[in-house]
Motif scaffolding. Sequence first.
Motif, short mmCIF file in Angstrom:
data_model
loop_
_atom_site.label_atom_id
_atom_site.label_comp_id
_atom_site.label_asym_id
_atom_site.label_seq_id
_atom_site.Cartn_x
_atom_site.Cartn_y
_atom_site.Cartn_z
N LEU A 520 0.83 -1.20 0.00
CA LEU A 520 0.00 0.00 0.00
C LEU A 520 0.87 1.24 0.00
O LEU A 520 0.60 2.21 -0.72
CB LEU A 520 -0.91 0.02 1.23
N GLU A 521 1.90 1.19 0.81
CA GLU A 521 2.81 2.32 0.90
C GLU A 521 3.39 2.65 -0.48
O GLU A 521 3.37 3.79 -0.94
CB GLU A 521 3.93 1.96 1.87
N SER A 522 3.88 1.61 -1.16
CA SER A 522 4.51 1.87 -2.45
C SER A 522 3.47 2.29 -3.47
O SER A 522 3.72 3.14 -4.32
CB SER A 522 5.27 0.63 -2.92
N ALA A 523 2.27 1.72 -3.37
CA ALA A 523 1.22 2.10 -4.31
C ALA A 523 0.94 3.58 -4.20
O ALA A 523 0.86 4.31 -5.20
CB ALA A 523 -0.05 1.31 -4.03
N VAL A 524 0.82 4.05 -2.97
CA VAL A 524 0.43 5.44 -2.80
C VAL A 524 1.58 6.37 -3.12
O VAL A 524 1.39 7.43 -3.72
CB VAL A 524 -0.10 5.65 -1.37
N SER A 525 2.79 5.97 -2.74
CA SER A 525 3.88 6.90 -3.03
C SER A 525 4.16 6.95 -4.53
O SER A 525 4.54 8.00 -5.05
CB SER A 525 5.12 6.54 -2.23
N SER A 526 3.91 5.83 -5.25
CA SER A 526 4.11 5.91 -6.69
C SER A 526 3.02 6.75 -7.34
O SER A 526 3.22 7.36 -8.38
CB SER A 526 4.12 4.52 -7.30
N ALA A 527 1.86 6.82 -6.68
CA ALA A 527 0.81 7.67 -7.21
C ALA A 527 1.03 9.13 -6.88
O ALA A 527 0.26 9.99 -7.28
CB ALA A 527 -0.54 7.21 -6.68
N GLY A 528 2.06 9.41 -6.09
CA GLY A 528 2.40 10.80 -5.82
C GLY A 528 1.71 11.37 -4.61
O GLY A 528 1.91 12.52 -4.26
N LEU A 529 0.89 10.57 -3.94
CA LEU A 529 0.17 11.11 -2.79
C LEU A 529 1.08 11.26 -1.58
O LEU A 529 0.88 12.12 -0.76
CB LEU A 529 -0.98 10.19 -2.43
N GLY A 530 2.06 10.37 -1.49
CA GLY A 530 2.95 10.41 -0.35
C GLY A 530 3.64 11.74 -0.21
O GLY A 530 3.82 12.25 0.87
#
Lengths: 534, 103, 780
Positions: A520-530
């Motif tokens: 989940l962490e990587s999904a969101v950070s790759s989406a730029g939300l992180g």
Amino acid sequence: MNDTVLLTAIIFAPTLGAFGLWVFDKKSVEEMKTFAFGVTALTFVLTLFLWNAYDPTDGGIQPVLEDGQRGIAYPWISNWNINYRLGYDGISVPLILLTSLISMLAMLASWNIDKMVRGYLSLFLLLETGMLGVFLALDFFLFYVFWEVMLLPMYFLIGVWGGPRKEYAAMKFFLYTLFGSVLILIAILMFYFGSSKLPEGSTFNMMTLMAIGQGKVDGISWNEYIPNMQIIAFILLFIGFAIKIPTFPFHTWLPDAHVEAPTPISMILAGVLLKMGGYGIIRIAFPICPEGALQAAYTLVAIGAISIIYGAFAAMAQTDFKRLVAYSSVSHMGYVLIGIAVWKIHDVAGTNYWQMGMNGAMFQMLAHGISSAGMFFMVGVLYDRVHHRDLNQFGGLSRLMPLYTGLSIGIFFAALGLPGLCGFIGEVFVVLSAWNFHPVLAIIAAAGVILTAGYILWTIQRVFLGPEYKGPHAESLSPITTREAAIAVVLVFFAVLLGVYPNVMFYLMDESIENLVDSLESAVSSAGLGVLEN
Amino acid sequence: MGEIGLKPYLLVGAVLFVTGIVCMASKRNGIGVLMGVELVLNGANVNFVAFSRYTALGLDGQIISLFVIVLAAAEAAVALAIALNFYNNHLTIDVDRGNELRG
Amino acid sequence: MESIGHELGIWLAVAWLLPLLGFFIEIFGGYWGTRLSKTAAHMAVVCIATGFVCSSIAFVRWGAVTDWAALELHAPVSATHFYEEPNAAKHSGHGSSEAATAIKKSFSGQYYQLALFGDLEIAIDYYIDSLTLVMFMMVTLVATCIHIFALGYMSDELTDDHIDHEVHLANGSHMHRPGRYYRFFSYMSLFCFSMLGLVLAGNIFMVFVFWELVGICSYLLIGFYTERHSASTAANKAFIVNRVGDFGFIIGLMIIWTWCGTFQFYEYDSVSQSRPGLFQMVRTADGQLDREGDVVYLQDGQGHRLVNAHNQQPIGIEYMLLVAAGIGIFAGCVGKSAQFPLQTWLPDAMEGPTPVSALVHSATMVAAGVYLAGRFFPIFTPEVLLTIAYVGCITLFVAATIAIVATDIKRVLAYSTISQLGYMMLAIGVAGWVAGLFHLITHAFFKSLMFLCSGSVIIGCHHEQEMTRMGGLWRKMPVTAFTMLVGVIAISGLAIPGVIAFSGYHSKDAIMATSLAFFGLNSSHFLLYFVPLITAGITAFYMFRLWFYTFLGEPRDQELHEHVHEQSWVMTGPLVVLAVFAAFCAVGGEHGYLFRLLADSEPAGIAAGTIGVSGIALPTHKQVGAVHMTAGAYALVVACLGTLMAYAFYGIKILNPEDVKRQFAGVYRFLVQKWQFDKLYDVMFVKPAHIIAGWCVAIDRGIIDAFLHRTVKTGVDVSNWDRRFDEVVIDGLVNSIGNVTFAFGRSLRVLQTGLLRQYVMFIAIGVVGLFLLLFVFFPK
């Protein structure tokens, strides 16, 4: 044992048992009960095989087939791409074990039922099928079917075998849950039609949907299908599951349902059904809509904190023993929500805290499954004898029923979060992980410990301590029977086991939760939300 | 004596027809009504035969009138049976007494 | 060295776990024994006595690897000598400082890992230094004495039909119940296990675990007479008030966990050396905070800053958060040690049997707060220390004033306990680390002694606790009276300097010296010296008041007096043992063994006074030593004054306390009402909690459920409207069409006359009519 056979046997053994009951003569009540108990015990043994089959070092969905496919799948309704798809991982295995254990104990607690026994036992076994199916299903459609299969038996079990206001309680339970189910169904359909660009067409496969939600499938994204669909779908799913947990303000069905339900059904309701909500959020809402989850994390934690405090205060004001226990469930399940949602993209250490919170939440679910089922059972034992639940009309039980008092106090202390008993680990892990997310909410959640101690100790004082029993039917306060003691001893045993050796469950869950958190962490950070969050 | 022409035949047919109708409408005796029916049918027969002689109808008109005669015989048989039954039920053959079909 | 640490860990673990084993066997005493059996009790005694033996062995083993010469170095002959060695390195026996001694004196290790999340580990650890060992020996010794005393004290429970005279049933009779001898001892064993675990703990999380466990033992023991409403209420109060403190404790834990990522005190394990312990993170080797502006940088225990493994930036914690963490942990100590403002539970806790009061509520558990404050000292910033000092200062005064007017013998002792704990807190707050813990140990001996004496008196007087009915008991109970006098002298701090001095004199002197030195450096905080000084006099006054009241003078209740008798050796024996320790455990004062042992564990930096920043100067050992004689002299004078006052009032009775009571009636009432704290808290917290609870239920019923019911009702209403629409509009339309058709048909009915002749006419006329119409409309 072949995986397909094992999984199918676990789910449908109770159903077969329910059919098997109709072989018996209507009058041979005792035999039917023994048979039904045998079926639940068999199911429990089968789940132990499942425990054995699960490889905790892998952490992903299992079984892994020879071609590398995870989970078993057989076509069911192939026109719409619906499959009979089952699998298990570290998140579902502990809950499956809990389910089969609590079902077995609740069946043992059902010996006092003497109204339409065959119907009761059949519905009970069907309910167990539904519960196990929910935890094992990996096809969203199948999941939904099992989800609804749980609902109807529960409705009848409360509505037919319940207390004085059973119709009201059953209707309330049914309407609430149905409302939640509808929201879930809408979300399911959104995902189904949103995934139509897949080469194989629209799908109900949860694992594929998770991959899409986490941006791992090229060319498909929820937000392109419907703007802000991640958030919309998450809210739909969350409300659906939050009703089941239940959290403030969706909790008012719980006290009524519990108060009216017969004792074993209260045990199932508190011990297993409430866990469906937490499981749904961990298994479905978060992985399929990670961005939505991240956006909503703050709200979720806040709702959890409010539930803790609110439930504890409401419990304090009750005079009905069962209502008090019901509200304590609202309070304790608040920790689950907090633990799940302490997702803050902060730094690498932040992930560890979230992982800890998630573990704590899972553990809290198990602990609450043990302690609340135990508390309801203990209340039921008392109710069977004196037929009232007014807290102000007890007292002095420690002398009249010493073993019962000892076991009850053990279970109540487990709920209070005493170290060495199961409630402590989950609660304290969640609270510790929460500061990293938001200090104020963490402090609010921590304040729950004072209130919890307040209402539980006050209850113990009013019920067990004091010189003499103050209510009616004093003559029927006989010591606890062997059957009742056996149930309570098993629950206390698990309360202690989980309290002093939490690794017995942590080793099952840890890898899966780490996988989940990382992906989940990587999904969101790759989406730029992180980056935004930082 | 030359051709009589169509008109007198039609005239006779019409007289027969009207007489039949009047008979049917005015006779309360069931048999009388049946007689009226015979008159009407035969009025029509005269017309058919006349048209068959004077127009392009050919033999068709004559054949039809033969049919009519046969049918009239059959009808008379049935009607008489009805009349007998009517008499059995009502002890009369006054058709005004048989008003069971009134709405 | 590792092996020694390991060995110590095993010895202490045996001492720690034996009582737990005992508990599991004893709690089922009702199943394998009878109510008349003493086996369970003996088992408990054996467990804890073996524990004492094990801790003694551990102590000896520790001594074998300890460089006693190094200890001697900073505790030499003269009284002031100790203070003249401000070399921090000498005192920091902790890990990184290789200068301390060649021989390591503290050990840490892990018994068992509870959970691991990434880098975050939660485990059951041990941390052993001289403080741990001293605490172990003190706890096990005191507990053994009290267990033996309890063998006699609780013997009226050795029956199948115990009559509880304090419980009145609805029918007016007294309560009859089976005795619970074995259960008392099983609870005591559980308590010993929890207390030892608390002392042995190597991380703050484990401290919290056992913190809660001692709390629940205290709950069970206070509420031992479950039938008495006052007892169960007191038990609830004790636990809930403690939970309020624990709430702060949890907040402290959360901050530490989030910012430091570890709970361990010190990390010596060579395997995980890379991860420093908590204290190694917060303090540098010489006890300094690495503070820049508002940020305190964490250390890696090797003399460098701890860096984030990912971005190589140093890791820091905001200073205010560190303060908050300290205050939070201290809040837990406040709850457990019954400090202001959470002191109200301890006097009520006297509802428990007297051995419980002696063990749990004076010698060990309540001292755990002080122990933790001492153990956690490196985390406390000067602001926190000041808070601790003031809390201690307020507590010691408030409790002492209430003790003056209390007449229940156990309550006087309870208030004196609170007051003495205040002294310890004060000492820690003014950086008198050794003084505070020194007092903790001496207090444990003399206070448990006095509680046992009061227990002996209570048994002798057949469960009479009011001093107003006693008097002149020394003739009947000489051993009790004499040992009690030892305790009273010890707590009052009376001595003939240079000739004989009991333990309390030394420890209180040390505290007074530190606070005087502190006052000398920070004159604005003068209260921190004068209040304890005055209270020293008050202490002597109320303790001697108690003794005179109870043992001297004429019997106030002749009937009661006649039945009084001295107890058997089971109960007097422990009194004598404890009296010996109360008198002589601190012999030698600052250069005695006890003090030197404790000083060995002192956190780095205190001796040099270097930990003080933020405008508060902390006294160095040297400064404390300089004022030691002065402070001791003042304290002694004040204590003597207090003793004389007590003698004047209650000994030779040249002054009448009744006069004073009348003179200051308002003050007296205020004190008897315990400064109104109970009422205040009831109004401030208990009632509002119930009111809010009521609101929550009202919200459920009145808002959420009402909303639901309204929604459902609306649904039903809508369906009703729907039904009416169906019935009136749609059905009406269909029906009216039918009706019209029907009426039309009915109107045509008249044509159907059934008359054959008419039908013929209709046909004829109809045919004619049709033809006519044909001609009219289609003429061609």
